[in-house]
Design a protein around this motif. Structure first.
Motif, PDB file in Angstrom:
ATOM      1  N   VAL A   1     -14.282  16.970  -0.464  1.00  0.00           N
ATOM      2  CA  VAL A   1     -15.616  16.693  -0.210  1.00  0.00           C
ATOM      3  C   VAL A   1     -16.094  15.444  -0.551  1.00  0.00           C
ATOM      4  N   GLY A   2     -16.571  14.865   0.507  1.00  0.00           N
ATOM      5  CA  GLY A   2     -17.194  13.439   0.188  1.00  0.00           C
ATOM      6  C   GLY A   2     -18.379  13.334  -0.395  1.00  0.00           C
TER       7      GLY A   2
ATOM      8  N   VAL B   1      -7.656  15.568   4.111  1.00  0.00           N
ATOM      9  CA  VAL B   1      -8.649  14.962   4.919  1.00  0.00           C
ATOM     10  C   VAL B   1     -10.040  14.968   4.112  1.00  0.00           C
ATOM     11  N   ASN B   2     -10.917  13.835   4.019  1.00  0.00           N
ATOM     12  CA  ASN B   2     -12.073  13.639   3.296  1.00  0.00           C
ATOM     13  C   ASN B   2     -13.130  13.672   4.396  1.00  0.00           C
ATOM     14  N   LEU B   3     -13.830  14.696   4.088  1.00  0.00           N
ATOM     15  CA  LEU B   3     -15.011  15.100   4.755  1.00  0.00           C
ATOM     16  C   LEU B   3     -16.232  14.372   4.207  1.00  0.00           C
ATOM     17  N   MET B   4     -16.740  13.648   4.933  1.00  0.00           N
ATOM     18  CA  MET B   4     -17.921  12.634   4.548  1.00  0.00           C
ATOM     19  C   MET B   4     -19.170  13.469   4.827  1.00  0.00           C
ATOM     20  N   ALA B   5     -19.267  14.254   3.972  1.00  0.00           N
ATOM     21  CA  ALA B   5     -20.428  15.355   4.451  1.00  0.00           C
ATOM     22  C   ALA B   5     -21.788  14.894   3.538  1.00  0.00           C
ATOM     23  N   PHE B   6     -22.505  13.733   4.199  1.00  0.00           N
ATOM     24  CA  PHE B   6     -23.620  13.271   3.636  1.00  0.00           C
ATOM     25  C   PHE B   6     -24.281  12.398   4.871  1.00  0.00           C
ATOM     26  N   ASP B   7     -25.373  11.700   4.535  1.00  0.00           N
ATOM     27  CA  ASP B   7     -26.120  10.938   5.479  1.00  0.00           C
ATOM     28  C   ASP B   7     -26.413  11.829   6.704  1.00  0.00           C
TER      29      ASP B   7
ATOM     30  N   ASN C   1       4.756   9.621  12.184  1.00  0.00           N
ATOM     31  CA  ASN C   1       6.333   9.403  12.570  1.00  0.00           C
ATOM     32  C   ASN C   1       6.703   7.856  12.039  1.00  0.00           C
ATOM     33  N   ALA C   2       5.812   7.057  12.213  1.00  0.00           N
ATOM     34  CA  ALA C   2       6.050   5.588  11.682  1.00  0.00           C
ATOM     35  C   ALA C   2       6.166   5.616  10.300  1.00  0.00           C
ATOM     36  N   LEU C   3       5.340   6.202   9.639  1.00  0.00           N
ATOM     37  CA  LEU C   3       5.154   5.966   8.176  1.00  0.00           C
ATOM     38  C   LEU C   3       5.935   7.040   7.436  1.00  0.00           C
ATOM     39  N   ARG C   4       6.490   7.838   8.084  1.00  0.00           N
ATOM     40  CA  ARG C   4       7.235   8.961   7.118  1.00  0.00           C
ATOM     41  C   ARG C   4       8.641   8.532   6.401  1.00  0.00           C
ATOM     42  N   PRO C   5       9.336   7.746   7.290  1.00  0.00           N
ATOM     43  CA  PRO C   5      10.510   6.985   6.829  1.00  0.00           C
ATOM     44  C   PRO C   5      10.408   6.298   5.298  1.00  0.00           C
ATOM     45  N   ASP C   6       9.392   5.925   5.198  1.00  0.00           N
ATOM     46  CA  ASP C   6       9.333   4.971   3.967  1.00  0.00           C
ATOM     47  C   ASP C   6       8.329   5.821   3.097  1.00  0.00           C
ATOM     48  N   GLY C   7       8.044   7.054   3.271  1.00  0.00           N
ATOM     49  CA  GLY C   7       7.335   7.638   2.374  1.00  0.00           C
ATOM     50  C   GLY C   7       5.766   7.525   2.332  1.00  0.00           C
ATOM     51  N   TYR C   8       5.275   6.884   3.273  1.00  0.00           N
ATOM     52  CA  TYR C   8       3.901   6.498   3.416  1.00  0.00           C
ATOM     53  C   TYR C   8       2.896   7.867   3.299  1.00  0.00           C
ATOM     54  N   LEU C   9       1.646   7.792   2.755  1.00  0.00           N
ATOM     55  CA  LEU C   9       0.927   8.593   2.883  1.00  0.00           C
ATOM     56  C   LEU C   9      -0.070   8.303   4.246  1.00  0.00           C
ATOM     57  N   LEU C  10      -0.451   9.635   4.726  1.00  0.00           N
ATOM     58  CA  LEU C  10      -1.467   9.356   5.889  1.00  0.00           C
ATOM     59  C   LEU C  10      -2.568  10.326   5.806  1.00  0.00           C
ATOM     60  N   GLY C  11      -3.738   9.706   5.583  1.00  0.00           N
ATOM     61  CA  GLY C  11      -4.925  10.514   5.400  1.00  0.00           C
ATOM     62  C   GLY C  11      -6.274  10.393   6.350  1.00  0.00           C
ATOM     63  N   LEU C  12      -7.093  11.267   6.619  1.00  0.00           N
ATOM     64  CA  LEU C  12      -7.939  11.276   7.610  1.00  0.00           C
ATOM     65  C   LEU C  12      -9.342  11.244   6.862  1.00  0.00           C
ATOM     66  N   THR C  13     -10.358  10.366   7.170  1.00  0.00           N
ATOM     67  CA  THR C  13     -11.767  10.256   6.633  1.00  0.00           C
ATOM     68  C   THR C  13     -12.228  10.716   7.842  1.00  0.00           C
TER      69      THR C  13
ATOM     70  N   PHE D   1       0.861  -1.038   0.064  1.00  0.00           N
ATOM     71  CA  PHE D   1      -0.102   0.042  -0.019  1.00  0.00           C
ATOM     72  C   PHE D   1       0.866   1.141   0.057  1.00  0.00           C
ATOM     73  N   ASP D   2       0.216   2.453  -0.302  1.00  0.00           N
ATOM     74  CA  ASP D   2       1.021   3.695  -0.416  1.00  0.00           C
ATOM     75  C   ASP D   2       0.745   4.352   0.900  1.00  0.00           C
ATOM     76  N   GLY D   3      -0.023   4.070   1.772  1.00  0.00           N
ATOM     77  CA  GLY D   3      -0.329   4.469   3.078  1.00  0.00           C
ATOM     78  C   GLY D   3      -1.343   4.184   3.465  1.00  0.00           C
ATOM     79  N   LEU D   4      -2.057   4.832   4.674  1.00  0.00           N
ATOM     80  CA  LEU D   4      -3.073   4.436   5.582  1.00  0.00           C
ATOM     81  C   LEU D   4      -3.935   5.690   5.573  1.00  0.00           C
ATOM     82  N   ASP D   5      -5.371   5.014   5.571  1.00  0.00           N
ATOM     83  CA  ASP D   5      -6.251   6.079   5.548  1.00  0.00           C
ATOM     84  C   ASP D   5      -7.047   5.737   6.996  1.00  0.00           C
ATOM     85  N   VAL D   6      -7.174   6.718   7.886  1.00  0.00           N
ATOM     86  CA  VAL D   6      -7.670   6.691   9.213  1.00  0.00           C
ATOM     87  C   VAL D   6      -9.302   6.958   9.239  1.00  0.00           C
TER      88      VAL D   6
END
Length: 443
Positions: free
Chosen positions: A297-298, A243-249, A208-220, A150-155
Protein backbone atom coordinates in the motif's frame (compact mmCIF):
# COMPACT_ATOMS: atom_id res chain seq x y z
CA UNK A 1 0.40 -35.64 32.29
CA UNK A 2 0.32 -32.10 33.63
CA UNK A 3 3.98 -31.55 32.76
CA UNK A 4 3.32 -32.84 29.24
CA UNK A 5 0.51 -30.32 28.76
CA UNK A 6 2.73 -27.51 30.04
CA UNK A 7 5.49 -28.59 27.66
CA UNK A 8 3.08 -28.62 24.70
CA UNK A 9 1.82 -25.16 25.61
CA UNK A 10 5.39 -23.89 25.87
CA UNK A 11 6.37 -25.35 22.50
CA UNK A 12 3.18 -23.96 20.98
CA UNK A 13 4.00 -20.50 22.28
CA UNK A 14 7.47 -20.72 20.75
CA UNK A 15 5.97 -21.82 17.43
CA UNK A 16 3.56 -18.86 17.48
CA UNK A 17 6.38 -16.45 18.28
CA UNK A 18 8.53 -17.89 15.50
CA UNK A 19 5.62 -17.69 13.08
CA UNK A 20 4.99 -14.07 14.04
CA UNK A 21 8.67 -13.22 13.67
CA UNK A 22 8.69 -14.88 10.25
CA UNK A 23 5.63 -12.92 9.16
CA UNK A 24 7.13 -9.66 10.45
CA UNK A 25 10.47 -10.32 8.73
CA UNK A 26 8.77 -10.75 5.34
CA UNK A 27 6.79 -7.51 5.57
CA UNK A 28 7.89 -5.07 2.89
CA UNK A 29 8.67 -1.49 3.75
CA UNK A 30 9.54 0.03 0.40
CA UNK A 31 11.09 3.50 0.66
CA UNK A 32 11.24 5.91 -2.27
CA UNK A 33 14.11 8.36 -2.62
CA UNK A 34 13.79 10.95 -5.37
CA UNK A 35 17.23 12.15 -6.46
CA UNK A 36 15.79 15.64 -7.00
CA UNK A 37 15.62 16.06 -3.23
CA UNK A 38 19.44 15.92 -3.19
CA UNK A 39 19.66 19.17 -5.16
CA UNK A 40 16.95 21.13 -3.35
CA UNK A 41 17.93 24.20 -1.41
CA UNK A 42 17.87 24.72 2.34
CA UNK A 43 16.05 22.45 4.79
CA UNK A 44 14.38 20.44 2.01
CA UNK A 45 17.72 19.05 0.80
CA UNK A 46 18.03 15.35 1.65
CA UNK A 47 21.67 14.27 1.52
CA UNK A 48 22.94 10.72 1.94
CA UNK A 49 23.98 11.23 5.59
CA UNK A 50 20.40 12.42 6.22
CA UNK A 51 19.10 9.38 4.35
CA UNK A 52 21.02 6.74 6.29
CA UNK A 53 18.96 6.78 9.53
CA UNK A 54 15.93 5.68 7.49
CA UNK A 55 17.56 2.64 5.96
CA UNK A 56 17.48 0.52 9.11
CA UNK A 57 13.70 0.45 8.66
CA UNK A 58 13.45 -0.01 4.87
CA UNK A 59 13.52 -3.40 3.17
CA UNK A 60 13.73 -1.85 -0.30
CA UNK A 61 15.01 1.54 -1.46
CA UNK A 62 13.59 2.71 -4.80
CA UNK A 63 15.79 5.42 -6.33
CA UNK A 64 14.09 7.61 -8.91
CA UNK A 65 14.00 8.37 -11.60
CA UNK A 66 15.50 7.10 -14.81
CA UNK A 67 13.63 8.23 -17.94
CA UNK A 68 13.14 7.25 -21.55
CA UNK A 69 15.11 9.07 -24.25
CA UNK A 70 12.43 9.42 -26.96
CA UNK A 71 15.04 9.58 -29.72
CA UNK A 72 17.08 6.49 -28.86
CA UNK A 73 14.34 4.70 -26.87
CA UNK A 74 16.97 3.93 -24.26
CA UNK A 75 16.61 4.22 -20.50
CA UNK A 76 18.85 7.06 -19.35
CA UNK A 77 19.60 9.03 -16.21
CA UNK A 78 17.39 12.07 -15.64
CA UNK A 79 20.44 14.06 -14.51
CA UNK A 80 23.74 12.58 -15.68
CA UNK A 81 25.94 14.89 -13.59
CA UNK A 82 24.00 14.04 -10.44
CA UNK A 83 23.63 10.33 -11.09
CA UNK A 84 26.64 9.17 -13.12
CA UNK A 85 29.68 11.29 -12.21
CA UNK A 86 32.62 9.12 -11.20
CA UNK A 87 33.06 9.08 -7.43
CA UNK A 88 30.11 11.34 -6.60
CA UNK A 89 27.32 9.97 -8.79
CA UNK A 90 24.25 8.95 -6.83
CA UNK A 91 23.73 5.70 -8.73
CA UNK A 92 26.90 4.12 -7.34
CA UNK A 93 26.71 5.96 -4.04
CA UNK A 94 23.16 4.83 -3.32
CA UNK A 95 23.81 1.20 -4.27
CA UNK A 96 26.98 1.39 -2.18
CA UNK A 97 24.79 1.84 0.90
CA UNK A 98 24.15 -1.92 0.77
CA UNK A 99 27.60 -2.44 2.29
CA UNK A 100 26.40 -0.72 5.46
CA UNK A 101 22.83 -2.06 5.22
CA UNK A 102 23.21 -5.58 3.77
CA UNK A 103 19.50 -6.37 4.21
CA UNK A 104 18.55 -3.57 1.80
CA UNK A 105 17.50 -4.11 -1.81
CA UNK A 106 18.06 -1.03 -4.00
CA UNK A 107 16.09 -0.65 -7.21
CA UNK A 108 16.20 1.90 -10.02
CA UNK A 109 12.79 3.33 -10.90
CA UNK A 110 11.64 4.10 -14.44
CA UNK A 111 9.40 7.07 -15.14
CA UNK A 112 7.39 8.36 -12.21
CA UNK A 113 5.21 11.43 -12.35
CA UNK A 114 8.20 13.79 -12.47
CA UNK A 115 9.24 12.88 -16.00
CA UNK A 116 7.83 15.52 -18.32
CA UNK A 117 5.51 13.91 -20.86
CA UNK A 118 3.79 15.51 -23.84
CA UNK A 119 0.14 14.49 -23.53
CA UNK A 120 -0.22 14.55 -27.32
CA UNK A 121 2.88 12.39 -27.81
CA UNK A 122 3.34 10.29 -24.70
CA UNK A 123 6.69 8.54 -25.11
CA UNK A 124 5.63 5.79 -22.71
CA UNK A 125 2.65 4.94 -24.88
CA UNK A 126 4.73 5.37 -28.04
CA UNK A 127 7.12 2.69 -26.80
CA UNK A 128 4.23 0.30 -26.26
CA UNK A 129 3.18 0.94 -29.87
CA UNK A 130 6.54 -0.18 -31.24
CA UNK A 131 8.17 -3.57 -30.77
CA UNK A 132 11.42 -2.20 -32.21
CA UNK A 133 11.49 0.60 -29.62
CA UNK A 134 11.20 -1.84 -26.72
CA UNK A 135 14.40 -3.73 -27.58
CA UNK A 136 16.86 -0.85 -26.91
CA UNK A 137 14.82 0.08 -23.83
CA UNK A 138 15.11 -3.38 -22.30
CA UNK A 139 18.80 -3.73 -23.15
CA UNK A 140 19.68 -0.31 -21.72
CA UNK A 141 17.60 -0.94 -18.58
CA UNK A 142 19.44 -4.20 -17.92
CA UNK A 143 22.78 -2.46 -18.55
CA UNK A 144 22.03 0.37 -16.09
CA UNK A 145 20.96 -2.05 -13.36
CA UNK A 146 24.02 -4.23 -13.83
CA UNK A 147 26.61 -1.49 -14.31
CA UNK A 148 25.66 0.48 -11.20
CA UNK A 149 24.93 -2.37 -8.81
CA UNK A 150 21.15 -2.09 -8.47
CA UNK A 151 19.17 -5.12 -7.32
CA UNK A 152 16.49 -4.63 -9.92
CA UNK A 153 14.11 -2.35 -11.73
CA UNK A 154 10.94 -0.60 -10.57
CA UNK A 155 8.54 0.28 -13.40
CA UNK A 156 6.48 3.43 -12.71
CA UNK A 157 4.97 3.71 -16.19
CA UNK A 158 3.24 6.94 -17.16
CA UNK A 159 -0.18 5.88 -18.35
CA UNK A 160 -2.88 8.55 -18.87
CA UNK A 161 -4.69 9.56 -15.68
CA UNK A 162 -8.34 9.21 -14.79
CA UNK A 163 -10.37 12.36 -15.29
CA UNK A 164 -11.18 14.07 -11.95
CA UNK A 165 -14.73 13.38 -10.78
CA UNK A 166 -16.79 15.99 -8.97
CA UNK A 167 -19.02 15.42 -5.97
CA UNK A 168 -22.63 15.95 -7.01
CA UNK A 169 -25.82 16.55 -5.06
CA UNK A 170 -29.09 14.90 -6.13
CA UNK A 171 -29.81 17.45 -8.87
CA UNK A 172 -26.18 17.37 -9.97
CA UNK A 173 -26.29 13.58 -10.34
CA UNK A 174 -29.50 13.86 -12.36
CA UNK A 175 -28.00 16.48 -14.71
CA UNK A 176 -24.79 14.49 -15.04
CA UNK A 177 -26.82 11.45 -16.14
CA UNK A 178 -28.56 13.49 -18.84
CA UNK A 179 -25.30 15.07 -19.96
CA UNK A 180 -23.57 11.68 -20.13
CA UNK A 181 -26.29 10.48 -22.52
CA UNK A 182 -25.10 13.05 -25.05
CA UNK A 183 -21.37 13.18 -24.33
CA UNK A 184 -20.58 9.58 -23.36
CA UNK A 185 -17.80 8.51 -21.01
CA UNK A 186 -14.49 10.36 -20.93
CA UNK A 187 -11.98 8.34 -22.97
CA UNK A 188 -8.65 8.13 -21.16
CA UNK A 189 -6.86 6.29 -23.95
CA UNK A 190 -8.46 5.22 -27.23
CA UNK A 191 -5.87 2.44 -27.60
CA UNK A 192 -6.03 1.27 -23.98
CA UNK A 193 -6.65 -2.38 -24.87
CA UNK A 194 -3.67 -2.47 -27.23
CA UNK A 195 -1.47 -0.73 -24.67
CA UNK A 196 -2.57 -3.17 -21.98
CA UNK A 197 -1.47 -6.15 -24.10
CA UNK A 198 1.79 -4.46 -25.08
CA UNK A 199 2.59 -3.64 -21.45
CA UNK A 200 2.08 -7.28 -20.51
CA UNK A 201 4.59 -8.22 -23.20
CA UNK A 202 7.01 -5.55 -22.00
CA UNK A 203 6.88 -6.82 -18.42
CA UNK A 204 7.43 -10.41 -19.58
CA UNK A 205 10.41 -9.43 -21.74
CA UNK A 206 11.90 -7.26 -18.99
CA UNK A 207 11.67 -10.11 -16.51
CA UNK A 208 13.25 -12.52 -18.99
CA UNK A 209 16.15 -10.10 -19.41
CA UNK A 210 16.60 -9.58 -15.65
CA UNK A 211 15.95 -13.14 -14.44
CA UNK A 212 19.34 -14.73 -15.37
CA UNK A 213 21.10 -12.28 -13.02
CA UNK A 214 18.49 -12.69 -10.27
CA UNK A 215 17.35 -9.07 -10.52
CA UNK A 216 14.01 -7.97 -9.08
CA UNK A 217 11.21 -6.44 -11.13
CA UNK A 218 8.57 -4.35 -9.41
CA UNK A 219 5.60 -2.31 -10.58
CA UNK A 220 4.54 1.07 -9.23
CA UNK A 221 0.95 1.91 -10.14
CA UNK A 222 0.96 5.70 -10.22
CA UNK A 223 -1.89 7.73 -8.65
CA UNK A 224 -5.16 7.91 -10.61
CA UNK A 225 -4.10 5.35 -13.20
CA UNK A 226 -7.01 3.01 -13.93
CA UNK A 227 -5.74 -0.53 -13.32
CA UNK A 228 -8.63 -2.06 -15.26
CA UNK A 229 -7.58 -0.17 -18.40
CA UNK A 230 -3.86 -0.81 -18.45
CA UNK A 231 -2.91 -3.92 -16.44
CA UNK A 232 -3.71 -7.54 -17.25
CA UNK A 233 -3.27 -8.48 -13.63
CA UNK A 234 -3.30 -12.29 -13.89
CA UNK A 235 -0.91 -12.15 -16.87
CA UNK A 236 1.72 -9.88 -15.31
CA UNK A 237 1.84 -10.77 -11.61
CA UNK A 238 3.93 -13.91 -12.12
CA UNK A 239 6.65 -11.73 -13.64
CA UNK A 240 6.57 -9.17 -10.81
CA UNK A 241 8.19 -9.36 -7.38
CA UNK A 242 5.88 -6.69 -5.96
CA UNK A 243 3.15 -4.21 -6.88
CA UNK A 244 3.15 -0.82 -5.15
CA UNK A 245 -0.30 0.76 -5.34
CA UNK A 246 0.03 4.54 -5.07
CA UNK A 247 -3.41 4.93 -3.50
CA UNK A 248 -3.27 8.66 -2.80
CA UNK A 249 -3.70 12.03 -4.54
CA UNK A 250 -7.29 11.09 -5.41
CA UNK A 251 -8.15 14.71 -4.62
CA UNK A 252 -5.67 17.51 -5.26
CA UNK A 253 -6.01 21.19 -6.06
CA UNK A 254 -4.61 20.53 -9.53
CA UNK A 255 -7.36 17.97 -10.21
CA UNK A 256 -10.15 19.58 -8.19
CA UNK A 257 -9.37 23.29 -7.72
CA UNK A 258 -12.85 24.22 -6.43
CA UNK A 259 -13.40 21.40 -3.91
CA UNK A 260 -11.11 20.33 -1.07
CA UNK A 261 -11.43 16.76 0.12
CA UNK A 262 -9.51 13.85 1.69
CA UNK A 263 -6.56 13.04 -0.60
CA UNK A 264 -6.19 9.38 0.39
CA UNK A 265 -9.01 7.79 2.43
CA UNK A 266 -8.72 4.11 3.31
CA UNK A 267 -12.41 3.46 2.71
CA UNK A 268 -15.13 4.92 0.49
CA UNK A 269 -16.61 8.25 1.49
CA UNK A 270 -20.33 9.02 1.23
CA UNK A 271 -21.44 10.32 -2.16
CA UNK A 272 -17.91 10.23 -3.55
CA UNK A 273 -16.32 8.26 -6.36
CA UNK A 274 -16.26 4.68 -5.02
CA UNK A 275 -12.87 4.03 -6.64
CA UNK A 276 -11.07 6.86 -4.83
CA UNK A 277 -9.85 5.01 -1.77
CA UNK A 278 -7.16 2.58 -0.71
CA UNK A 279 -9.45 -0.38 -0.14
CA UNK A 280 -10.98 -0.28 -3.63
CA UNK A 281 -7.56 -0.20 -5.27
CA UNK A 282 -6.26 -3.08 -3.17
CA UNK A 283 -9.40 -5.17 -3.61
CA UNK A 284 -9.27 -4.79 -7.39
CA UNK A 285 -5.85 -6.42 -7.54
CA UNK A 286 -6.84 -9.12 -5.07
CA UNK A 287 -10.01 -9.88 -7.02
CA UNK A 288 -7.93 -10.26 -10.18
CA UNK A 289 -5.67 -12.92 -8.68
CA UNK A 290 -2.70 -10.88 -7.52
CA UNK A 291 -1.19 -12.60 -4.46
CA UNK A 292 -1.75 -10.48 -1.37
CA UNK A 293 1.92 -10.94 -0.44
CA UNK A 294 2.98 -8.97 -3.53
CA UNK A 295 0.80 -5.91 -2.85
CA UNK A 296 2.22 -2.93 -0.97
CA UNK A 297 0.00 0.00 0.00
CA UNK A 298 1.48 3.32 -1.09
CA UNK A 299 1.44 6.09 1.52
CA UNK A 300 2.34 9.70 0.74
CA UNK A 301 4.42 11.47 3.39
CA UNK A 302 3.22 14.78 1.97
CA UNK A 303 -0.01 16.78 2.30
CA UNK A 304 -2.32 18.44 -0.22
CA UNK A 305 -3.77 21.90 0.36
CA UNK A 306 -6.40 24.29 -1.03
CA UNK A 307 -7.17 27.97 -0.45
CA UNK A 308 -10.43 28.45 1.41
CA UNK A 309 -12.46 31.48 0.42
CA UNK A 310 -15.15 33.40 2.29
CA UNK A 311 -17.68 31.19 0.48
CA UNK A 312 -16.05 27.97 1.73
CA UNK A 313 -17.76 28.17 5.11
CA UNK A 314 -16.39 28.03 8.63
CA UNK A 315 -16.52 24.35 9.57
CA UNK A 316 -13.85 22.89 7.29
CA UNK A 317 -15.90 19.69 7.00
CA UNK A 318 -15.02 18.04 3.68
CA UNK A 319 -15.90 18.21 0.91
CA UNK A 320 -15.24 21.96 1.15
CA UNK A 321 -16.65 23.81 -1.83
CA UNK A 322 -15.79 27.19 -3.31
CA UNK A 323 -12.05 26.74 -2.77
CA UNK A 324 -9.67 28.74 -4.94
CA UNK A 325 -7.04 26.39 -6.32
CA UNK A 326 -3.93 25.34 -4.40
CA UNK A 327 -2.75 26.57 -1.05
CA UNK A 328 0.43 28.68 -0.95
CA UNK A 329 3.78 26.93 -1.33
CA UNK A 330 5.65 25.82 1.75
CA UNK A 331 9.02 27.27 2.69
CA UNK A 332 10.75 23.94 2.10
CA UNK A 333 8.92 22.20 -0.74
CA UNK A 334 8.31 25.43 -2.70
CA UNK A 335 5.34 23.85 -4.51
CA UNK A 336 1.81 25.23 -4.48
CA UNK A 337 -0.65 22.85 -2.85
CA UNK A 338 1.99 20.52 -1.40
CA UNK A 339 3.54 20.38 2.07
CA UNK A 340 5.97 17.97 3.66
CA UNK A 341 5.01 16.49 7.03
CA UNK A 342 7.33 18.85 8.99
CA UNK A 343 5.74 21.80 7.16
CA UNK A 344 2.28 20.62 8.20
CA UNK A 345 3.45 19.94 11.74
CA UNK A 346 4.71 23.51 12.04
CA UNK A 347 1.25 24.82 11.07
CA UNK A 348 -0.58 22.81 13.74
CA UNK A 349 -1.05 24.41 17.19
CA UNK A 350 2.18 24.57 19.19
CA UNK A 351 3.93 26.91 21.63
CA UNK A 352 5.76 28.73 18.84
CA UNK A 353 2.65 29.77 16.89
CA UNK A 354 -0.01 30.00 19.60
CA UNK A 355 -0.17 33.82 19.47
CA UNK A 356 0.36 34.35 15.74
CA UNK A 357 -2.31 35.86 13.51
CA UNK A 358 -3.18 36.16 9.84
CA UNK A 359 -1.32 33.85 7.46
CA UNK A 360 0.75 32.47 10.36
CA UNK A 361 -2.15 31.64 12.66
CA UNK A 362 -2.14 27.92 13.51
CA UNK A 363 -4.56 25.62 11.74
CA UNK A 364 -7.37 23.82 13.53
CA UNK A 365 -6.66 20.10 13.52
CA UNK A 366 -9.50 17.60 13.05
CA UNK A 367 -8.62 13.98 13.75
CA UNK A 368 -10.22 10.79 12.49
CA UNK A 369 -11.44 8.58 15.35
CA UNK A 370 -12.92 6.14 12.80
CA UNK A 371 -9.46 5.47 11.29
CA UNK A 372 -11.11 5.33 7.87
CA UNK A 373 -10.48 8.62 6.09
CA UNK A 374 -7.53 10.58 7.48
CA UNK A 375 -6.83 13.84 9.28
CA UNK A 376 -7.32 17.36 8.05
CA UNK A 377 -6.56 20.84 9.34
CA UNK A 378 -7.90 24.20 8.27
CA UNK A 379 -8.13 27.91 8.86
CA UNK A 380 -11.30 29.57 7.62
CA UNK A 381 -10.92 32.74 5.56
CA UNK A 382 -10.94 35.96 7.59
CA UNK A 383 -13.28 38.94 7.22
CA UNK A 384 -11.36 40.07 4.16
CA UNK A 385 -11.69 36.65 2.55
CA UNK A 386 -7.97 36.00 3.00
CA UNK A 387 -5.65 33.50 4.75
CA UNK A 388 -8.04 30.57 4.43
CA UNK A 389 -6.48 27.14 3.91
CA UNK A 390 -7.53 23.47 4.04
CA UNK A 391 -4.94 20.68 4.33
CA UNK A 392 -5.45 16.91 4.05
CA UNK A 393 -2.42 15.06 5.35
CA UNK A 394 -0.80 11.91 6.70
CA UNK A 395 0.89 11.92 10.09
CA UNK A 396 2.50 9.05 12.04
CA UNK A 397 -0.89 7.97 13.41
CA UNK A 398 -2.72 7.82 10.07
CA UNK A 399 0.27 6.14 8.39
CA UNK A 400 0.23 3.52 11.15
CA UNK A 401 -3.50 3.02 10.51
CA UNK A 402 -2.74 2.22 6.87
CA UNK A 403 0.07 -0.11 7.87
CA UNK A 404 -2.42 -1.80 10.17
CA UNK A 405 -4.84 -2.12 7.27
CA UNK A 406 -2.13 -3.74 5.12
CA UNK A 407 -1.28 -6.15 7.93
CA UNK A 408 -4.92 -7.07 8.58
CA UNK A 409 -5.44 -7.79 4.86
CA UNK A 410 -2.34 -10.00 4.77
CA UNK A 411 -0.65 -7.75 2.21
CA UNK A 412 3.05 -7.62 1.47
CA UNK A 413 3.54 -4.31 3.26
CA UNK A 414 3.77 -0.58 2.66
CA UNK A 415 5.53 1.75 0.22
CA UNK A 416 6.38 5.24 1.53
CA UNK A 417 6.58 8.14 -0.94
CA UNK A 418 8.94 9.91 -0.41
CA UNK A 419 11.56 9.88 2.37
CA UNK A 420 12.32 13.53 1.65
CA UNK A 421 8.79 14.52 2.75
CA UNK A 422 9.02 12.76 6.11
CA UNK A 423 10.57 14.71 8.99
CA UNK A 424 14.11 13.52 8.30
CA UNK A 425 15.60 16.24 10.52
CA UNK A 426 13.40 15.55 13.54
CA UNK A 427 12.11 19.13 13.62
CA UNK A 428 8.59 18.27 14.79
CA UNK A 429 8.94 15.79 17.66
CA UNK A 430 12.67 15.26 17.85
CA UNK A 431 12.46 11.84 16.21
CA UNK A 432 13.82 11.53 12.70
CA UNK A 433 11.51 9.87 10.15
CA UNK A 434 8.48 9.64 12.47
CA UNK A 435 6.09 8.51 9.71
CA UNK A 436 8.50 5.79 8.59
CA UNK A 437 9.03 4.66 12.18
CA UNK A 438 5.28 4.50 12.84
CA UNK A 439 4.78 2.29 9.79
CA UNK A 440 7.64 -0.01 10.74
CA UNK A 441 6.46 -0.45 14.32
CA UNK A 442 2.91 -1.22 13.16
CA UNK A 443 4.14 -3.80 10.66
Amino acid sequence: MKSFVVLCAFLGAIAIQQGSASTASTSHLVCYYDGNSYVREGLAKLTLPDLEPALQFCTHLVYGYAIINPTSNKLVSRNEKLDLDVGTGLYRTVTGLKKKFPHLKVLLSVGGDNDEVDNDNNKYLAMLDSTDARIPFINSAHALVKTYGFDGLDVAWQFPKNKPKKVHGSFGKFWKGIKKTFTGDFVVDEKAEEHKEAFTTLIRDLKNALRPDGYLLGLTVLPNVNSSLFFEVPAIVNNLDYVNLMAFDFQTAARNPEVADFPAPIYELNERNPESNVNFQVQYWLDHHCPASKINVGIAAYARSWKMTEDSGLTGLPPVSKTDKAGPAGLQTQTDGLYSWPEVCAKLPNNANAHLKGADQPLRKVGDPTKRFGNYAYRAADDKGENGIWVGYEDPDTAANKAGYAKAKGLGGVALVDLSYDDFRGACSGDKYPILRAIKYKL
